[in-house]
Enzyme design. Sequence first.
Site, mmCIF file in Angstrom:
data_model
loop_
_atom_site.group_PDB
_atom_site.id
_atom_site.type_symbol
_atom_site.label_atom_id
_atom_site.label_comp_id
_atom_site.label_asym_id
_atom_site.label_seq_id
_atom_site.Cartn_x
_atom_site.Cartn_y
_atom_site.Cartn_z
ATOM 1 N N HIS A 104 -9.213 0.591 5.661
ATOM 2 C CA HIS A 104 -7.890 0.860 6.244
ATOM 3 C C HIS A 104 -8.075 1.820 7.422
ATOM 4 O O HIS A 104 -8.871 2.755 7.351
ATOM 5 C CB HIS A 104 -6.964 1.470 5.188
ATOM 6 C CG HIS A 104 -5.533 1.491 5.645
ATOM 7 N ND1 HIS A 104 -5.067 2.428 6.530
ATOM 8 C CD2 HIS A 104 -4.486 0.678 5.356
ATOM 9 C CE1 HIS A 104 -3.777 2.195 6.767
ATOM 10 N NE2 HIS A 104 -3.414 1.129 6.060
ATOM 11 N N SER A 158 3.906 -2.568 10.367
ATOM 12 C CA SER A 158 5.359 -2.509 10.502
ATOM 13 C C SER A 158 6.055 -3.832 10.162
ATOM 14 O O SER A 158 7.013 -4.231 10.818
ATOM 15 C CB SER A 158 5.747 -2.039 11.911
ATOM 16 O OG SER A 158 5.197 -0.753 12.143
ATOM 17 N N GLU A 163 -4.790 -5.550 10.947
ATOM 18 C CA GLU A 163 -3.827 -4.461 11.093
ATOM 19 C C GLU A 163 -4.062 -3.740 12.423
ATOM 20 O O GLU A 163 -4.861 -2.786 12.483
ATOM 21 C CB GLU A 163 -3.990 -3.461 9.957
ATOM 22 C CG GLU A 163 -3.680 -4.015 8.597
ATOM 23 C CD GLU A 163 -3.094 -2.960 7.685
ATOM 24 O OE1 GLU A 163 -1.997 -3.179 7.164
ATOM 25 O OE2 GLU A 163 -3.717 -1.895 7.513
ATOM 26 N N GLU A 192 -6.446 4.214 8.526
ATOM 27 C CA GLU A 192 -6.221 5.648 8.266
ATOM 28 C C GLU A 192 -7.483 6.289 7.691
ATOM 29 O O GLU A 192 -7.811 7.430 7.995
ATOM 30 C CB GLU A 192 -5.014 5.827 7.326
ATOM 31 C CG GLU A 192 -3.709 5.579 8.080
ATOM 32 C CD GLU A 192 -2.549 5.129 7.210
ATOM 33 O OE1 GLU A 192 -2.640 5.239 5.973
ATOM 34 O OE2 GLU A 192 -1.563 4.650 7.789
ATOM 35 N N GLY A 204 2.525 1.743 10.762
ATOM 36 C CA GLY A 204 3.353 2.943 10.576
ATOM 37 C C GLY A 204 4.074 3.388 11.836
ATOM 38 O O GLY A 204 4.605 4.491 11.887
ATOM 39 N N LYS A 230 0.064 4.248 -0.143
ATOM 40 C CA LYS A 230 -0.579 5.412 0.491
ATOM 41 C C LYS A 230 -0.386 6.658 -0.397
ATOM 42 O O LYS A 230 -0.371 6.544 -1.611
ATOM 43 C CB LYS A 230 -0.038 5.620 1.901
ATOM 44 C CG LYS A 230 -0.065 4.334 2.732
ATOM 45 C CD LYS A 230 0.193 4.567 4.186
ATOM 46 C CE LYS A 230 0.330 3.236 4.890
ATOM 47 N NZ LYS A 230 0.387 3.361 6.331
ATOM 48 N N ASN A 256 0.868 -1.183 0.000
ATOM 49 C CA ASN A 256 0.000 0.000 0.000
ATOM 50 C C ASN A 256 0.905 1.233 0.000
ATOM 51 O O ASN A 256 1.528 1.546 1.020
ATOM 52 C CB ASN A 256 -0.876 -0.051 1.268
ATOM 53 C CG ASN A 256 -1.670 1.230 1.487
ATOM 54 O OD1 ASN A 256 -1.809 2.049 0.586
ATOM 55 N ND2 ASN A 256 -2.202 1.390 2.686
HETATM 56 C C1 PEP Z 1 -0.456 -0.169 6.210
HETATM 57 O O1 PEP Z 1 -0.519 1.012 5.927
HETATM 58 O O2 PEP Z 1 -1.385 -0.925 5.904
HETATM 59 C C2 PEP Z 1 0.723 -0.667 6.915
HETATM 60 C C3 PEP Z 1 0.726 -1.899 7.336
HETATM 61 O O3 PEP Z 1 1.750 0.235 7.092
HETATM 62 P P1 PEP Z 1 3.210 -0.115 7.687
HETATM 63 O O4 PEP Z 1 3.690 -1.375 7.044
HETATM 64 O O5 PEP Z 1 4.049 1.067 7.321
HETATM 65 O O6 PEP Z 1 3.044 -0.267 9.161
#
Ligand code: PEP
Length: 251
Positions: free
Chosen positions: A92, A205, A164, A94, A170, A8, A6
Amino acid sequence: MLVVGNWKMNGTAAVNNQLLQAILADWSPLRCVDVAICPPFVYLPQVVEMLSEGPINVGGQSLNPRVNGAFTGEVSGEMLLDCGCRYVIVGHNERRRMQAETDLYVAEQFLAAQKNGLIPILCVGESEQAREAGQAFDAIAKQLKVVIDAAGLEAFSHAVVAYEPIWAVGTGKTATPDQAQEMHTFIRGQFGALGKNLVILYGGSVKASNAVSLFAESDIDGALLGGASLNAEDFIAICQSAEQVATGVTQ
Ligand code: PEP
């Protein structure tokens, strides 16, 4: 296994070009791993074109569940399919937080994705507060239930779920393999007999250094990557880790 990147709101045409060239230059064929990249909407044609000859699929980062009309700035499922998408991320964290997308809205997006022939990647995750209060499982069950009630269990035979935890996305703070496995088993359990074949990704992460230990868990079927998908070396390493675990062959 499935690995999804992703991007973003990152990239420019030049940066994407460089990143995809670097990924394609060092790509080795994967037998047991599907891979997809979800760029910002405006770069979908560029990414689809650059990946058209290869095995990497493309997805959208979100969609508006309506068919068309006065929804300024929005993109429909039909548009994503038209652009060459196979997947679309829905729910998601966010977007749930920043665009105030509710569980019900996410359910509408899920339905619209499938109606348009896209595979929804449904993200669910608990806050740090919920985890600390011992309410992580309740939070996940609630997010899933709204979509299951709207779409039916059967719909999940053409969908992907991504666990997630919000506190891990993040932040550099990855769930331990045990924490992720425990939640993935719980998620699988919400789908009855269908759960056995449901693809459940872990996101939060994931890095080249922790991917193998996560993928080695029996209920983790791949990863949704944010940061690591913006670096060709890390992205390739994580895809190869998935292949290594899926095939049992160390590369
Ligand atoms: C995400 O945005 O779905 C995500 C998992 O980000 P990151 O890997 O940077 O934690």
